[in-house]
Design a protein around this motif. Structure first.
Motif, mmCIF file in Angstrom:
data_model
loop_
_atom_site.group_PDB
_atom_site.id
_atom_site.type_symbol
_atom_site.label_atom_id
_atom_site.label_comp_id
_atom_site.label_asym_id
_atom_site.label_seq_id
_atom_site.Cartn_x
_atom_site.Cartn_y
_atom_site.Cartn_z
ATOM 1 N N LYS A 145 0.851 -1.201 0.000
ATOM 2 C CA LYS A 145 0.000 0.000 0.000
ATOM 3 C C LYS A 145 0.885 1.249 0.000
ATOM 4 N N TYR A 146 0.915 1.934 -1.159
ATOM 5 C CA TYR A 146 1.714 3.160 -1.232
ATOM 6 C C TYR A 146 1.048 4.258 -2.052
ATOM 7 N N LYS A 147 -0.004 3.912 -2.812
ATOM 8 C CA LYS A 147 -0.600 4.906 -3.718
ATOM 9 C C LYS A 147 -1.488 5.883 -2.939
ATOM 10 N N VAL A 148 -1.682 7.044 -3.542
ATOM 11 C CA VAL A 148 -2.559 8.048 -2.920
ATOM 12 C C VAL A 148 -3.550 8.577 -3.951
ATOM 13 N N ILE A 149 -4.712 8.918 -3.441
ATOM 14 C CA ILE A 149 -5.776 9.448 -4.298
ATOM 15 C C ILE A 149 -6.087 10.874 -3.843
ATOM 16 N N SER A 150 -6.248 11.760 -4.801
ATOM 17 C CA SER A 150 -6.640 13.136 -4.480
ATOM 18 C C SER A 150 -7.557 13.623 -5.597
ATOM 19 N N ARG A 151 -7.979 14.880 -5.502
ATOM 20 C CA ARG A 151 -9.010 15.344 -6.439
ATOM 21 C C ARG A 151 -8.447 16.270 -7.526
ATOM 22 N N SER A 152 -9.131 16.283 -8.623
ATOM 23 C CA SER A 152 -8.657 17.097 -9.741
ATOM 24 C C SER A 152 -8.672 18.578 -9.357
ATOM 25 N N ILE A 153 -7.655 19.266 -9.806
ATOM 26 C CA ILE A 153 -7.371 20.696 -9.568
ATOM 27 C C ILE A 153 -6.981 21.000 -8.127
ATOM 28 N N ALA A 154 -6.968 20.001 -7.227
ATOM 29 C CA ALA A 154 -6.597 20.292 -5.831
ATOM 30 C C ALA A 154 -5.105 20.603 -5.723
ATOM 31 N N TYR A 155 -4.778 21.558 -4.871
ATOM 32 C CA TYR A 155 -3.373 21.919 -4.636
ATOM 33 C C TYR A 155 -2.949 21.381 -3.264
ATOM 34 N N HIS A 156 -1.877 20.615 -3.234
ATOM 35 C CA HIS A 156 -1.413 20.060 -1.954
ATOM 36 C C HIS A 156 0.052 20.377 -1.698
ATOM 37 N N GLY A 157 0.638 21.304 -2.464
ATOM 38 C CA GLY A 157 2.009 21.699 -2.181
ATOM 39 C C GLY A 157 2.967 21.327 -3.289
ATOM 40 N N VAL A 261 -6.750 11.467 4.861
ATOM 41 C CA VAL A 261 -5.940 12.619 5.275
ATOM 42 C C VAL A 261 -6.738 13.890 4.979
ATOM 43 N N SER A 262 -7.008 14.650 6.024
ATOM 44 C CA SER A 262 -7.721 15.914 5.865
ATOM 45 C C SER A 262 -6.663 17.008 5.724
ATOM 46 N N ASP A 263 -6.486 17.491 4.488
ATOM 47 C CA ASP A 263 -5.459 18.520 4.267
ATOM 48 C C ASP A 263 -6.068 19.883 4.610
ATOM 49 N N GLU A 264 -5.763 20.323 5.829
ATOM 50 C CA GLU A 264 -6.373 21.547 6.360
ATOM 51 C C GLU A 264 -5.372 22.696 6.407
ATOM 52 N N VAL A 265 -4.446 22.682 5.455
ATOM 53 C CA VAL A 265 -3.426 23.734 5.430
ATOM 54 C C VAL A 265 -4.099 25.110 5.328
ATOM 55 N N ILE A 266 -5.210 25.179 4.605
ATOM 56 C CA ILE A 266 -5.981 26.428 4.582
ATOM 57 C C ILE A 266 -7.118 26.404 5.600
ATOM 58 N N CYS A 267 -7.829 25.282 5.683
ATOM 59 C CA CYS A 267 -9.125 25.292 6.400
ATOM 60 C C CYS A 267 -9.018 25.251 7.922
ATOM 61 N N ALA A 268 -7.860 24.837 8.475
ATOM 62 C CA ALA A 268 -7.754 24.735 9.934
ATOM 63 C C ALA A 268 -7.625 26.115 10.569
ATOM 64 N N SER A 290 -1.667 20.567 8.512
ATOM 65 C CA SER A 290 -2.019 21.973 8.767
ATOM 66 C C SER A 290 -0.750 22.818 8.756
ATOM 67 N N ALA A 291 -0.928 24.129 8.670
ATOM 68 C CA ALA A 291 0.226 25.054 8.688
ATOM 69 C C ALA A 291 -0.324 26.472 8.851
ATOM 70 N N LYS A 292 -0.011 27.327 7.891
ATOM 71 C CA LYS A 292 -0.505 28.699 7.739
ATOM 72 C C LYS A 292 -1.046 29.370 9.019
ATOM 73 N N GLY A 293 -2.334 29.173 9.305
ATOM 74 C CA GLY A 293 -2.988 29.909 10.395
ATOM 75 C C GLY A 293 -2.535 29.529 11.781
ATOM 76 N N LEU A 294 -1.756 28.449 11.902
ATOM 77 C CA LEU A 294 -1.310 27.994 13.226
ATOM 78 C C LEU A 294 -0.547 29.086 13.957
#
Ligand code: PLP
Length: 462
Positions: A145-157, A261-268, A290-294
């Motif tokens: 198990k190594y693959k990851v799924i994400s959504r089209s146009i999503a930015y994750h870094g 994985v909840s990528d809350e770099v913006i939303c947290a 998370s990051a940014k607003g922390l």
């Protein structure tokens, strides 16, 4: 654009020339006379440039400055920590500010997400989450198990792992081939949903979630480690989750033993109105990034928060997560984060967002009277306004029109009118707004007035 006082003017008149000669901007165009605006000061919800002009910070820097600019107590917290202990790494050592912050963040996090791995930013948190997912499954008998799924146009870094999760082909093409293992499913853009879902957001949510199950089946459940999703997807222009979406995603992840994985770099940290936006949408992930607003941006910091289950195989006295960053959990940044979270508590920042989010929405929705405004969408203090050529048919702009509209007109016009925000075309053209979380009706009205004027003119120019 408001002219402020002479005192805002810097004496470093040749900064622009130095910038053009030596500074390499991020995701920035250079040459042909392009000179970046130079921002010298911030105060509350406003920023000031080197010529003394003032602008509303309609994007909180870059979804970062939650408690607003110019907070002396955050600067003081940084100074106190730097005087006492400027630096020590978390590489087998610990510092009081990092320990206190880890406990505090874990207490805010839902479920059994009790283990905090600090980074210096969001892309590193995403990178860390993928590496953790891979190693966790290697340690627990599912090494394929190594693959990851994400959504089209999503930015994750932008680190190469995070870039493989990012769903924007144009951002990846210059760096091909990508890290292997990234796969895409549709995002939840309800405005662009096929006709049969147009009156049924719940069915749309179910459809989108089921595409994740389909992708896992297609790739093989024994090969898929994690699904990375933002609570509200930023790139493309603020796609909130349709009702029932995350409930179904959680079920799918449990069924296939795939980490959510909840990528809350913006939303947290208050952007949607809670410390973690998964709480706003009623799901418990396995990892939060998370990051940014922390720190509200007063010092750089990111955090990956993992569940007890994921930490368990590393808790045997010898197994190591062989991963780290010199500056991850920096003592100064951690001290600033603690002081920032104190402000959240003392000033009721999250309650303020929850109370004012409907007001923000209602103010922006007044823009629907303009023919160019197709969709106003978002949650909390996080909105995207999609621009269209034809409201009735939802026809969008071609690349040349989009370039002319967004870069050629909107971006400079909004800036000259005194609003810093983002005109984005990573999906269909949108104007993105995420003001500091201390904003209220006065700021919403000022944002609305500028947008109304500039978008009216954009419509006339079409
Ligand atoms: N993930 C998401 C959802 C983001 O929005 C971002 C940046 O905007 C990142 C990751 C990358 O964060 P950073 O720029 O701090 O590396």
């Amino acid at each position: 654009m408001t002219i402020v006082s002479e005192t805002d003017q810097t004496t470093t008149g040749d900064l622009a020339a130095k910038a053009n000669r030596h500074l390499w901007g991020h995701f920035a165009r250079h040459g042909k006379g392009i000179t970046p605006p130079i921002i010298t000061r911030g105060e509350g919800t406003r920023i000031f440039d080197d010529k003394g002009n003032s602008y509303i910070d309609g994007l909180s820097g870059l979804f970062v400055v939650q408690v607003g600019h110019g907070r002396e107590e955050l600067a003081a917290a940084a100074a106190r920590q730097a005087e006492q202990l400027a630096f020590f790494p978390l590489w087998s050592y610990a510092t009081p500010s990092a320990i206190e912050l880890a406990e505090r963040v874990a207490n805010y996090a839902p479920g059994d997400l009790n283990r905090v791995f600090f980074t210096t930013g969001g892309g590193e948190a995403v990178e860390s989450a993928w590496k953790l997912a891979k190693q966790f499954f290697k340690l627990t008998g599912k090494p394929g198990k190594y693959k990851v799924i994400s959504r089209s146009i999503a930015y994750h870094g932008t680190p190469q792992g995070a870039l493989a999760i990012t769903g924007i082909p144009a951002f990846k093409a210059p760096f091909d081939p990508p890290t292997p293992g990234g796969f895409r499913v549709p995002n939840t853009n309800f405005y662009r949903a096929p006709e049969q879902f147009s009156t049924d957001p719940k069915a749309w949510g179910r459809y989108c979630a089921d595409r994740i199950a389909e992708a896992i089946e297609f790739e093989g459940p024994d090969t898929v480690a994690a699904v990375f999703l933002e609570p509200v997807q930023n790139a493309g222009g603020c796609f909130p989750p349709p009702p029932g979406y995350f409930e179904r995603v959680r079920e799918i992840c449990d069924e296939y033993d795939v980490l959510l994985v909840s990528d809350e770099v913006i939303c947290a940290y208050g952007r949607i109105g809670s410390m973690f936006a998964c709480d706003d949408f009623g799901y418990v992930p396995d990892i939060i990034t998370s990051a940014k607003g922390l720190t509200s941006g007063y010092s750089p910091l990111g955090a990956m928060i993992a569940s007890d289950r994921l930490f368990e195989p590393f808790n045997d006295g010898s197994t190591v997560f062989g991963h780290g960053y010199t500056f991850g959990g920096h003592p100064v940044s951690s001290a600033v984060a603690l002081a920032n979270l104190d402000i959240f508590e003392r000033e009721g920042i999250n309650a303020h967002v929850k109370q004012n989010a409907p007001v923000f929405r209602a103010t922006l929705e007044k823009l629907y009277d303009l023919p160019i405004v197709g969709d106003v969408r978002g949650e909390g203090f996080f909105y995207g306004i999609e621009l269209v050529k034809d409201k009735a048919t939802k026809e969008t702009f071609n690349d040349e029109e989009s370039e002319r509209l967004l870069r050629g007109y909107l971006t400079p016009a909004l800036w000259e009118a005194g609003l810093y925000c983002r005109a984005d075309d990573r999906g269909d053209p949108v104007v993105q707004l995420a003001p500091p979380l201390i904003s209220g009706q006065a700021e919403f009205d000022a944002i609305y007035d500028i947008l109304h004027n500039v978008l009216s003119e954009a419509g006339r120019r079409l």
